[in-house]
Write an enzyme that holds these catalytic residues in place. Structure first.
Site, PDB file in Angstrom:
ATOM      1  N   ASP A  46     -26.343 -22.029 -17.278  1.00 35.33           N
ATOM      2  CA  ASP A  46     -26.206 -21.095 -18.398  1.00 35.33           C
ATOM      3  C   ASP A  46     -24.757 -20.645 -18.533  1.00 35.33           C
ATOM      4  OD1 ASP A  46     -27.209 -19.032 -20.412  1.00 35.33           O
ATOM      5  OD2 ASP A  46     -26.193 -17.770 -18.920  1.00 35.33           O
ATOM      6  N   TYR A  51     -17.537 -15.862 -21.836  1.00 33.37           N
ATOM      7  CA  TYR A  51     -17.131 -15.867 -20.435  1.00 33.37           C
ATOM      8  C   TYR A  51     -15.722 -16.447 -20.284  1.00 33.37           C
ATOM      9  CZ  TYR A  51     -22.196 -15.254 -19.746  1.00 33.37           C
ATOM     10  OH  TYR A  51     -23.496 -14.814 -19.803  1.00 33.37           O
ATOM     11  N   LYS A  77     -24.397 -19.414 -25.680  1.00 29.23           N
ATOM     12  CA  LYS A  77     -24.671 -18.261 -26.545  1.00 29.23           C
ATOM     13  C   LYS A  77     -23.957 -18.428 -27.886  1.00 29.23           C
ATOM     14  CE  LYS A  77     -26.018 -16.233 -22.535  1.00 29.23           C
ATOM     15  NZ  LYS A  77     -25.226 -16.865 -21.512  1.00 29.23           N
ATOM     16  N   LEU A 242     -26.634  -5.083  -5.089  1.00 28.44           N
ATOM     17  CA  LEU A 242     -27.778  -5.305  -4.193  1.00 28.44           C
ATOM     18  C   LEU A 242     -27.357  -5.993  -2.896  1.00 28.44           C
ATOM     19  CD1 LEU A 242     -30.906  -5.071  -3.909  1.00 28.44           C
ATOM     20  CD2 LEU A 242     -31.030  -7.417  -4.785  1.00 28.44           C
TER      21      LEU A 242
END
Length: 337
Positions: A46, A51, A77, A242
């Site tokens: 992706d 980007y 995109k 995380l």
């Protein structure tokens, strides 16, 4: 074609870091990372023009050159055009994502969700990727985090332009699937409430993670399930927070998030479970989620992601997270009853 029928596996490659997200990544390191993903068996990649102002697509194309095109799936995109002219990277108005791609190319980025803009965006992406087709097109960032109070008018211009155009391209077989690629749940809810057009699935980044999933569970996950569609989860590690990184939602993590990470890690350490394993397997436990696409900018990260997907996690771990109030009571959990 439903998004879940296009995807070749549960683990994909998120290419945002290839656009020099947060740091200047050497060319060889970027290419080696994509090659490591390929060697691991990953076949879903992706990317997006946004980007690094085209840099991620250029690098992805260079890394995949020579591979048999029918062996892999690419999503990119639409909604932003990358021009040849140069602009001041520091002067870009990127909503909440200000300095994320300050190390990317200095080419001017223009927002354009019109029909013509959508067609041009896909053509430009094909050139940068060095391919003759993309499999999936996501309409990028039609949400509050980029457009603030103007987001609904941006959404409306995409409804008239990009949505109808991608609907037609899908029906004509030019692309296999389309949807939204967003960091907020509201645009997906809004699109699913319309009679037309007919999206095939969604890329939702950061909103269905171990650290942040309550809001998605309220409405968007049930709505996607009701429409028999699927979600690709982007940013499963919450911008790195995380797994011990300093950022959450592309900005320095607030104290309450750092506290939550520490509490989850204490339990994970006791069970000998990696935080990556907890993050990926939590997201995939929701039946609406078809794939996760963690970003990677170093080859070693690919092996870590694969090991995280394969690690065996006892049901007691999930039950303990639930009883500690660290996951929402409504969240489906792997093997936790």
């Amino acid at each position: 074609m439903a998004l879940k029928d296009v995807l070749p596996g549960q683990l994909g490659f998120g290419a945002a870091p290839l656009g020099n997200m947060f740091r200047d990544i050497p060319e060889q390191e970027a290419l080696a990372t994509v090659n490591a993903a390929w060697e691991d068996g990953i076949r879903y990649f992706d990317t997006a023009p946004f980007y690094g102002a085209g840099l991620a697509e250029i690098r992805m194309g260079a890394a995949l050159v020579g591979r048999k095109r029918s062996d892999y799936v690419v999503s990119t995109k639409v909604g932003r055009l990358i021009l040849d002219e140069i602009e001041d990277v520091g002067g870009r108005d990127l909503g909440e994502k200000g300095g994320v791609f300050k190390h990317g190319r200095p080419n001017r980025i223009v927002n354009d969700y019109s029909r013509d803009g959508t067609l041009r965006s896909i053509d430009d992406s094909l050139k940068r990727l060095g391919t003759d087709h993309v499999d999936i097109a996501f309409v990028h960032d039609v949400a509050q985090d980029f457009y603030g109070d103007e987001w609904l008018s941006v959404f409306e211009s995409a409804r008239k332009g990009a949505f109808k155009t991608l609907d037609r391209l899908r029906d004509e077989g030019v692309i296999k699937a389309w949807g939204l690629g967003v960091n907020r749940v509201e645009p997906i809810e809004l699109l699913l409430a319309l009679d037309e057009p007919r999206p095939d699935g969604f890329l939702l980044a950061g909103r269905y993670t171990l650290l942040d999933h309550a809001r998605a569970l309220q409405r968007v996950m049930p709505m996607v399930a009701e429409h028999e569609l699927a979600i690709v989860v982007g940013g499963p590690y919450s911008s790195g927070a995380l797994v011990g990184g300093p950022n959450f939602e592309y900005a320095p993590a607030p104290p309450e998030i750092l506290d939550k990470v520490a509490r989850i890690k204490t339990i994970a350490d006791r069970y000998g479970i990696s935080m990556k394993a907890a993050g990926l397997q939590f997201a995939l436990a929701n039946p609406v989620v078809a794939a996760v696409i963690p970003g990677a900018s170093r080859p070693a990260r690919i092996a870590e992601d694969r090991a995280a997907l394969d690690q065996s996690i006892p049901g007691d771990f999930w039950r303990e997270l639930r009883s500690a109030g660290l996951v929402n009571p409504a969240a489906p959990l792997p093997d936790a009853g």
